[in-house]
Design a protein around this motif. Structure first.
Motif, PDB file in Angstrom:
ATOM      1  N   ALA A 259     -29.645   8.446  42.034  1.00  0.00           N
ATOM      2  CA  ALA A 259     -29.323   7.845  43.327  1.00  0.00           C
ATOM      3  C   ALA A 259     -29.472   6.337  43.232  1.00  0.00           C
ATOM      4  CB  ALA A 259     -30.235   8.398  44.425  1.00  0.00           C
ATOM      5  N   ALA A 260     -28.785   5.608  44.123  1.00  0.00           N
ATOM      6  CA  ALA A 260     -28.898   4.145  44.173  1.00  0.00           C
ATOM      7  C   ALA A 260     -28.508   3.666  45.567  1.00  0.00           C
ATOM      8  CB  ALA A 260     -28.003   3.487  43.123  1.00  0.00           C
ATOM      9  N   TRP A 261     -29.297   2.714  46.123  1.00  0.00           N
ATOM     10  CA  TRP A 261     -28.989   2.109  47.413  1.00  0.00           C
ATOM     11  C   TRP A 261     -27.996   0.969  47.238  1.00  0.00           C
ATOM     12  CZ3 TRP A 261     -31.452   3.391  52.167  1.00  0.00           C
ATOM     13  CH2 TRP A 261     -32.481   4.319  52.070  1.00  0.00           C
ATOM     14  N   ARG A 262     -27.124   0.822  48.204  1.00  0.00           N
ATOM     15  CA  ARG A 262     -26.173  -0.290  48.191  1.00  0.00           C
ATOM     16  C   ARG A 262     -26.880  -1.568  48.654  1.00  0.00           C
ATOM     17  NH1 ARG A 262     -20.725  -0.905  51.981  1.00  0.00           N
ATOM     18  NH2 ARG A 262     -19.936  -2.827  50.979  1.00  0.00           N
ATOM     19  N   PRO A 263     -26.861  -2.636  47.849  1.00  0.00           N
ATOM     20  CA  PRO A 263     -27.515  -3.879  48.263  1.00  0.00           C
ATOM     21  C   PRO A 263     -26.773  -4.560  49.407  1.00  0.00           C
ATOM     22  CG  PRO A 263     -27.104  -3.836  45.885  1.00  0.00           C
ATOM     23  CD  PRO A 263     -26.318  -2.724  46.487  1.00  0.00           C
ATOM     24  N   LEU A 264     -27.515  -5.281  50.229  1.00  0.00           N
ATOM     25  CA  LEU A 264     -26.954  -6.168  51.251  1.00  0.00           C
ATOM     26  C   LEU A 264     -26.003  -5.449  52.199  1.00  0.00           C
ATOM     27  CD1 LEU A 264     -26.205  -9.182  48.881  1.00  0.00           C
ATOM     28  CD2 LEU A 264     -28.239  -8.805  50.272  1.00  0.00           C
ATOM     29  N   ALA A 265     -26.304  -4.200  52.501  1.00  0.00           N
ATOM     30  CA  ALA A 265     -25.447  -3.426  53.399  1.00  0.00           C
ATOM     31  C   ALA A 265     -25.993  -3.504  54.821  1.00  0.00           C
ATOM     32  CB  ALA A 265     -25.380  -1.967  52.950  1.00  0.00           C
ATOM     33  N   GLN A 266     -25.121  -3.808  55.778  1.00  0.00           N
ATOM     34  CA  GLN A 266     -25.545  -3.828  57.176  1.00  0.00           C
ATOM     35  C   GLN A 266     -26.018  -2.453  57.599  1.00  0.00           C
ATOM     36  OE1 GLN A 266     -23.016  -5.869  60.012  1.00  0.00           O
ATOM     37  NE2 GLN A 266     -23.323  -4.248  61.507  1.00  0.00           N
ATOM     38  N   CYS A 267     -25.297  -1.436  57.164  1.00  0.00           N
ATOM     39  CA  CYS A 267     -25.715  -0.048  57.369  1.00  0.00           C
ATOM     40  C   CYS A 267     -26.348   0.445  56.077  1.00  0.00           C
ATOM     41  CB  CYS A 267     -24.501   0.812  57.708  1.00  0.00           C
ATOM     42  SG  CYS A 267     -24.819   2.582  57.686  1.00  0.00           S
ATOM     43  N   ASP A 268     -27.637   0.816  56.120  1.00  0.00           N
ATOM     44  CA  ASP A 268     -28.284   1.344  54.919  1.00  0.00           C
ATOM     45  C   ASP A 268     -27.482   2.520  54.379  1.00  0.00           C
ATOM     46  OD1 ASP A 268     -30.331  -0.438  54.798  1.00  0.00           O
ATOM     47  OD2 ASP A 268     -31.834   0.865  55.710  1.00  0.00           O
ATOM     48  N   GLU A 269     -27.086   2.420  53.129  1.00  0.00           N
ATOM     49  CA  GLU A 269     -26.307   3.487  52.514  1.00  0.00           C
ATOM     50  C   GLU A 269     -26.455   3.406  51.004  1.00  0.00           C
ATOM     51  OE1 GLU A 269     -21.991   3.136  52.172  1.00  0.00           O
ATOM     52  OE2 GLU A 269     -22.126   1.252  53.287  1.00  0.00           O
ATOM     53  N   GLY A 270     -25.915   4.405  50.313  1.00  0.00           N
ATOM     54  CA  GLY A 270     -25.939   4.432  48.867  1.00  0.00           C
ATOM     55  C   GLY A 270     -25.208   5.644  48.348  1.00  0.00           C
ATOM     56  N   LEU A 271     -25.373   5.919  47.064  1.00  0.00           N
ATOM     57  CA  LEU A 271     -24.711   7.048  46.416  1.00  0.00           C
ATOM     58  C   LEU A 271     -25.733   7.915  45.699  1.00  0.00           C
ATOM     59  CD1 LEU A 271     -21.561   5.392  44.762  1.00  0.00           C
ATOM     60  CD2 LEU A 271     -21.644   6.710  46.885  1.00  0.00           C
ATOM     61  N   MET A 272     -25.461   9.234  45.697  1.00  0.00           N
ATOM     62  CA  MET A 272     -26.190  10.197  44.890  1.00  0.00           C
ATOM     63  C   MET A 272     -25.171  10.952  44.045  1.00  0.00           C
ATOM     64  SD  MET A 272     -28.729  11.736  47.814  1.00  0.00           S
ATOM     65  CE  MET A 272     -29.929  10.703  48.652  1.00  0.00           C
ATOM     66  N   VAL A 273     -25.505  11.200  42.791  1.00  0.00           N
ATOM     67  CA  VAL A 273     -24.537  11.818  41.890  1.00  0.00           C
ATOM     68  C   VAL A 273     -25.190  12.953  41.116  1.00  0.00           C
ATOM     69  CG1 VAL A 273     -23.223   9.674  41.664  1.00  0.00           C
ATOM     70  CG2 VAL A 273     -25.030  10.186  40.010  1.00  0.00           C
ATOM     71  N   GLY A 274     -24.382  13.887  40.677  1.00  0.00           N
ATOM     72  CA  GLY A 274     -24.852  15.025  39.894  1.00  0.00           C
ATOM     73  C   GLY A 274     -23.688  15.933  39.575  1.00  0.00           C
ATOM     74  N   GLY A 275     -23.958  17.227  39.576  1.00  0.00           N
ATOM     75  CA  GLY A 275     -22.885  18.180  39.315  1.00  0.00           C
ATOM     76  C   GLY A 275     -23.242  19.098  38.152  1.00  0.00           C
ATOM     77  N   PRO A 276     -22.297  19.948  37.778  1.00  0.00           N
ATOM     78  CA  PRO A 276     -20.920  20.034  38.273  1.00  0.00           C
ATOM     79  C   PRO A 276     -20.798  20.998  39.457  1.00  0.00           C
ATOM     80  CG  PRO A 276     -21.192  21.512  36.421  1.00  0.00           C
ATOM     81  CD  PRO A 276     -22.528  20.847  36.629  1.00  0.00           C
ATOM     82  N   ASN A 277     -19.589  20.981  40.092  1.00  0.00           N
ATOM     83  CA  ASN A 277     -19.325  21.965  41.132  1.00  0.00           C
ATOM     84  C   ASN A 277     -18.688  23.207  40.506  1.00  0.00           C
ATOM     85  OD1 ASN A 277     -16.611  21.362  40.708  1.00  0.00           O
ATOM     86  ND2 ASN A 277     -16.334  20.285  42.635  1.00  0.00           N
ATOM     87  N   MET A 278     -18.232  24.094  41.353  1.00  0.00           N
ATOM     88  CA  MET A 278     -17.725  25.374  40.846  1.00  0.00           C
ATOM     89  C   MET A 278     -16.479  25.222  39.982  1.00  0.00           C
ATOM     90  SD  MET A 278     -18.312  27.741  44.229  1.00  0.00           S
ATOM     91  CE  MET A 278     -19.962  27.926  44.939  1.00  0.00           C
ATOM     92  N   LEU A 279     -15.765  24.117  40.117  1.00  0.00           N
ATOM     93  CA  LEU A 279     -14.579  23.867  39.299  1.00  0.00           C
ATOM     94  C   LEU A 279     -14.874  22.945  38.124  1.00  0.00           C
ATOM     95  CD1 LEU A 279     -11.873  23.441  42.099  1.00  0.00           C
ATOM     96  CD2 LEU A 279     -12.379  25.469  40.731  1.00  0.00           C
TER      97      LEU A 279
END
Length: 571
Positions: free
Chosen positions: A533-553
């Motif tokens: 996971a990682a937070w987006r710097p300098l964002a007016q709305c606190d947000e970020g991305l989380m990654v992983g996987g895989p999905n069923m496909l």
């Protein structure tokens, strides 16, 4: 401190031995002015110290296995490396066999830390053993001079409070600003609708920071980011310092760029940048906005790639390739003056390496080997808030309770009290803070450093059987912890510190589960979880991305997380 002094005495003894070795005895080393001692190995005309390993620890992470030890050449007075074929555009020479005792196959590995031993010799700084690799081509060198995005320093960057506001940071509230520094305009958490009280603050771009207002406020919501291009689990994610885009690296070596959507309530888009041709492990940005990606070569060794500012291509940094160290992590010092590349041996589960990398010259300036009871997993920088006069250093995490502390000023390693139990994975220190966390992927606990020792938190609210990553907001006021998935729910925790020191008895963790994990749009498998996971710097709305996987496909899963508080981000 006693361990550090003991290590210094050992170093002094080694230095005295090097001076008094004389010309008699030892193993001849062609090209060297003296024979090599019993604790050295002849390599390219130099006598290089090697490390004597401890008893083997628990087998490394199952998704990043260390291969079985490879047989080495017959001993002789002049060992010469043989070339080997590596994937990718640059040939990498085969490393000399590592002079480490082979583990006893009859011995049962144990997750418990090794017994207290006498301090082991710490190798001196030596050049990375790949000096003959070709330098970058002119085309590669040209990409280093790509124009940088605007300086993302906290005092100058960030969302503009209002087009008409020009005085943000002057200590007074100007038109278009909600606040400025300690000036809050008489507002409080209660006056903004947070009736549970709390502490109101001001962000660097002169908008209220209501993170610590109310009780269970600022919940976290989620959106799935479409990915129909990369059929591989994502291994890591990092944001450009400006927050304008993020880079992701997958296990199959694919590097992709994420661009946020203009609508703060919507997820952004993914586009592939390139393929590394090896197993992707980590991605990290320098403060100047240049990204570096590490990967492991299946036959052994590690490679480093640069993604210039703009995130449009990946170019190998051939001079930083190592035939010995299987790169698992890369991080940069807060001032960007150097980076550290953490790696593990290709033949031993308990010999690891640390390379110091100069991004201005794109070269490895030192290469050190050291012992741990387990294989390398991750590292995090620590500063003067923890080390005081020792300056800056790094905490090195391994696949078990044997963390190490490395000091930049001396290149010295020392043991940290790591407690016992479980398999440690990723780690992150609170920015500018006095404590840090380490995830434990086999016991569902979070370990923390406080009072000169590592300890673990009891009674975390629902992370399943694993914690996988810890990610801090750049200002250190919020952290997310990714956990296990269970019965269609992906578990995510949030930590909001209320003081400079961590209080084990009041750890301040909240739970924000992601439901519907096993159905569209995530469609995760039963054993799929988020890995980074990682937070987006300098964002007016606190947000970020989380990654992983895989999905069923088989596609990697990307999740955007965001603050759902109406003051900052809307419903």
């Amino acid at each position: 401190m006693r361990r550090i002094l003991a290590t210094l005495l050992v170093l002094a003894a080694l230095a005295a031995g090097a001076c008094g070795g004389g010309a008699s005895g030892g193993t001849p080393c062609p090209g060297s002015d003296r024979p090599c001692r019993s604790d050295e190995k002849c390599f390219q005309g130099r006598c290089i110290p090697y490390v004597v390993g401890k008893d083997p620890g628990k087998d490394p992470s199952p998704d990043l296995p260390v291969p079985d030890p490879e047989p080495g050449p017959e001993p002789g007075p002049d060992p010469v490396s043989e070339p080997q074929s590596e994937p990718g555009p640059e040939p990498v020479p085969e490393a000399l066999p590592e002079p480490v005792p082979e583990p006893d196959p009859a011995a049962e590995p144990s997750p418990e830390p090794a017994p207290d031993l006498e301090p082991e010799p710490v190798p001196e700084l030596i050049p990375d053993p790949s000096p003959d690799l070709p330098a970058p081509t002119d085309a590669e060198a040209d990409t280093r001079d790509a124009p940088l995005l605007p300086d993302p320093s906290a005092d100058e960057a960030g969302p503009s409070p209002d087009p008409g506001s020009t005085g943000c940071g002057n200590g007074q509230i100007d038109p278009g600003e909600e606040c400025d520094g300690s000036q809050l305009g008489g507002k409080s958490c209660n006056s903004l609708g947070y009736f549970g009280g709390g502490t109101l603050a001001c962000r660097a771009w002169c908008r209220f920071d209501t993170t610590l207002c109310g009780t269970n406020s600022h919940g976290i919501g989620y959106e799935a980011v479409p990915n129909l291009a990369v059929k591989s689990p994502w291994e890591d994610v990092a944001w450009h310092p400006s927050g304008q885009y993020a880079l992701l690296v997958a296990t199959d070596g694919t590097v992709a760029r994420y661009d946020p959507a203009p609508d703060p309530a919507a997820a952004g888009t993914l586009a592939t940048v390139g393929s590394l041709g090896c197993e992707g492990t980590r991605v990290a940005f320098t403060p100047a906005g240049v990204a570096y990606v590490t990967c492991m070569v299946s036959s052994g060794g590690g490679r480093l790639f640069r993604v210039p500012d703009g995130g449009e291509t990946a170019v190998e940094v051939a001079a930083a390739a190592s035939p010995t160290s299987r790169y698992v992590s890369v991080k940069f010092a807060p001032d960007g003056s150097f980076g550290l590349i953490h790696g593990r041996s290709k033949t031993s589960a308990y010999v690891n390496y640390l390379s110091r990398f100069d991004p201005s010259k794109e070269e490895v300036t030192s290469f050190q080997g050291y012992n741990a009871s387990y294989a390398a997993m991750d590292l995090t920088f620590v500063g003067e808030a923890v080390l005081g006069a020792y300056g800056i250093g790094a905490v090195l995490i391994h696949n078990g309770p044997d963390p190490k502390l490395w000091l930049a000023m001396s290149g010295e390693f020392s043991d940290m009290d790591g407690g016992a139990g479980g398999n440690w994975g990723r780690t992150a220190w609170r920015p500018g803070g006095q404590y840090g966390f380490a995830a434990n992927w086999s016991s569902g606990t979070v370990w923390f450093w406080t009072d000169q020792k590592w300890d673990y938190i009891f009674g975390l609210p629902g992370v399943g059987n694993a914690t996988t990553d810890i990610a801090w907001r750049p200002d250190g006021k919020r952290a997310v912890v990714t956990g296990d998935s269970w019965n269609g729910t992906q578990y995510v925790l949030e930590h909001r510190p209320k003081s400079d020191l961590f209080d084990k008895d009041a750890p301040d963790f909240l739970q924000w589960p992601l439901g519907g994990w096993d159905v569209q749009p995530y469609a995760a498998k039963s054993n799929t979880r988020l890995e980074a996971a990682a937070w987006r710097p300098l964002a007016q709305c606190d947000e970020g991305l989380m990654v992983g996987g895989p999905n069923m496909l088989g596609y990697g899963i990307v999740v955007r997380f965001r603050d759902s508080d109406p003051h900052d981000c809307g419903p």
